[in-house]
Scaffold this motif. Sequence first.
Motif, PDB file in Angstrom:
ATOM      1  N   HIS A  10       0.834  -1.205   0.000  1.00  0.00           N
ATOM      2  CA  HIS A  10       0.000   0.000   0.000  1.00  0.00           C
ATOM      3  C   HIS A  10       0.872   1.260   0.000  1.00  0.00           C
ATOM      4  CE1 HIS A  10      -3.487   2.526   0.709  1.00  0.00           C
ATOM      5  NE2 HIS A  10      -2.811   3.139   1.664  1.00  0.00           N
ATOM      6  N   ASP A  11       1.931   1.245   0.799  1.00  0.00           N
ATOM      7  CA  ASP A  11       2.836   2.398   0.854  1.00  0.00           C
ATOM      8  C   ASP A  11       3.505   2.638  -0.500  1.00  0.00           C
ATOM      9  OD1 ASP A  11       2.200   2.754   3.495  1.00  0.00           O
ATOM     10  OD2 ASP A  11       4.052   1.866   4.280  1.00  0.00           O
ATOM     11  N   GLU A  30       0.995   4.232  -2.945  1.00  0.00           N
ATOM     12  CA  GLU A  30       0.795   5.651  -2.644  1.00  0.00           C
ATOM     13  C   GLU A  30       1.997   6.487  -3.097  1.00  0.00           C
ATOM     14  OE1 GLU A  30      -1.960   7.221  -0.995  1.00  0.00           O
ATOM     15  OE2 GLU A  30      -2.852   5.336  -1.679  1.00  0.00           O
ATOM     16  N   LYS A  50       2.107   9.309  -6.504  1.00  0.00           N
ATOM     17  CA  LYS A  50       2.536  10.709  -6.458  1.00  0.00           C
ATOM     18  C   LYS A  50       3.547  11.001  -7.572  1.00  0.00           C
ATOM     19  CE  LYS A  50       4.446  14.273  -3.403  1.00  0.00           C
ATOM     20  NZ  LYS A  50       5.242  14.870  -4.481  1.00  0.00           N
TER      21      LYS A  50
END
Length: 332
Positions: free
Chosen positions: A314-315, A318, A322
């Motif tokens: 998940h990190d 994300e 970006k």
Amino acid sequence: MKHRHTATKRSILKFGLLSLFCASTAIVAPAAQADWKPDQYITYIVPFAPGGLTDVAARMVAKGVGDKTGWNIVVNNKAGANGNLGPAEAARAKPDGNTWLAITMTHAVNKTLFGQKAGYDIEKDFVPVAKIASSAIMVVVPQNSPIKTLQDLIDTAKKKTLNVGSSGTGTPPHIAAALFQELTKTKMTHVPYKGGAPSMVDLIGGQIDVVFSNYPESLSYVQQGKLRALAITSEKRAAAVPDVPTTAEAGLPRLMVDNFTGLMAPKGTDPALVKEISDKVTAVVGEKAMGEQLIKLGFIPDPMGPDQFKTYLHDQIEKLAKTIKDADIKVN
């Protein structure tokens, strides 16, 4: 007689309830048992062509786990659609432990790059089983290039437009190059190739100026003196090229790219079964012999269980989202 009759009824009732409890327990127990066996064989879907790094790592894991457990694990290559064809098929499989999916950083990128067009959602349609290993990005230029260091690359890119090659739009090399440009406020011309190999050929020939390459794809050329490595996106220097500084040592600590490989299962797979598979996989990856083989391929063994891998994935999604949005990366 009346008391004896009542006691007998109570005994029968107690025995019946105990039997019912045992029976219900037996229904849910098999998935958690250590002797689980696949129905016939496990299909390990690799969404890339045979012979690539992800495929080789998956086959090593399949053999290692198979040898330890007796499970028949068959690697099935489903390449195509920027790595989306295999996951789209795996998402439709029964959640019974008989279908595994190999994923990489590419799939963390694809969630943002393709969205619903991918045909699956890597977080909603699958459950993380295990992270297997990581692989860095190495910044390389032709051996005769006047660019000697990462700072030279930054300075040169601010003076003129350089051509940066990659193994394709949205691939880890492309994302790494985009992140570099974002961090250094530079602009390069992206030249996408159909794979890492042809980009290396053109870089050696001087047709392009730089490639943020998958470490294993450029390592041999650096060792042969055909390419010059400026830096590597890992926490520590690589043992095979100890003179190459990390991006942090070279002045860009935020240029960290982890081209990982991991294992997923279809959503709905019993958590106890996920844990059992994960335990087997991470144990094999943690063995010295397996670790040495992965390192030779250019990987760093990094076994993680389901919960830790879920957070990590998940990190990464994300973080990469970006980069993709900031660099305005799009697919045709």
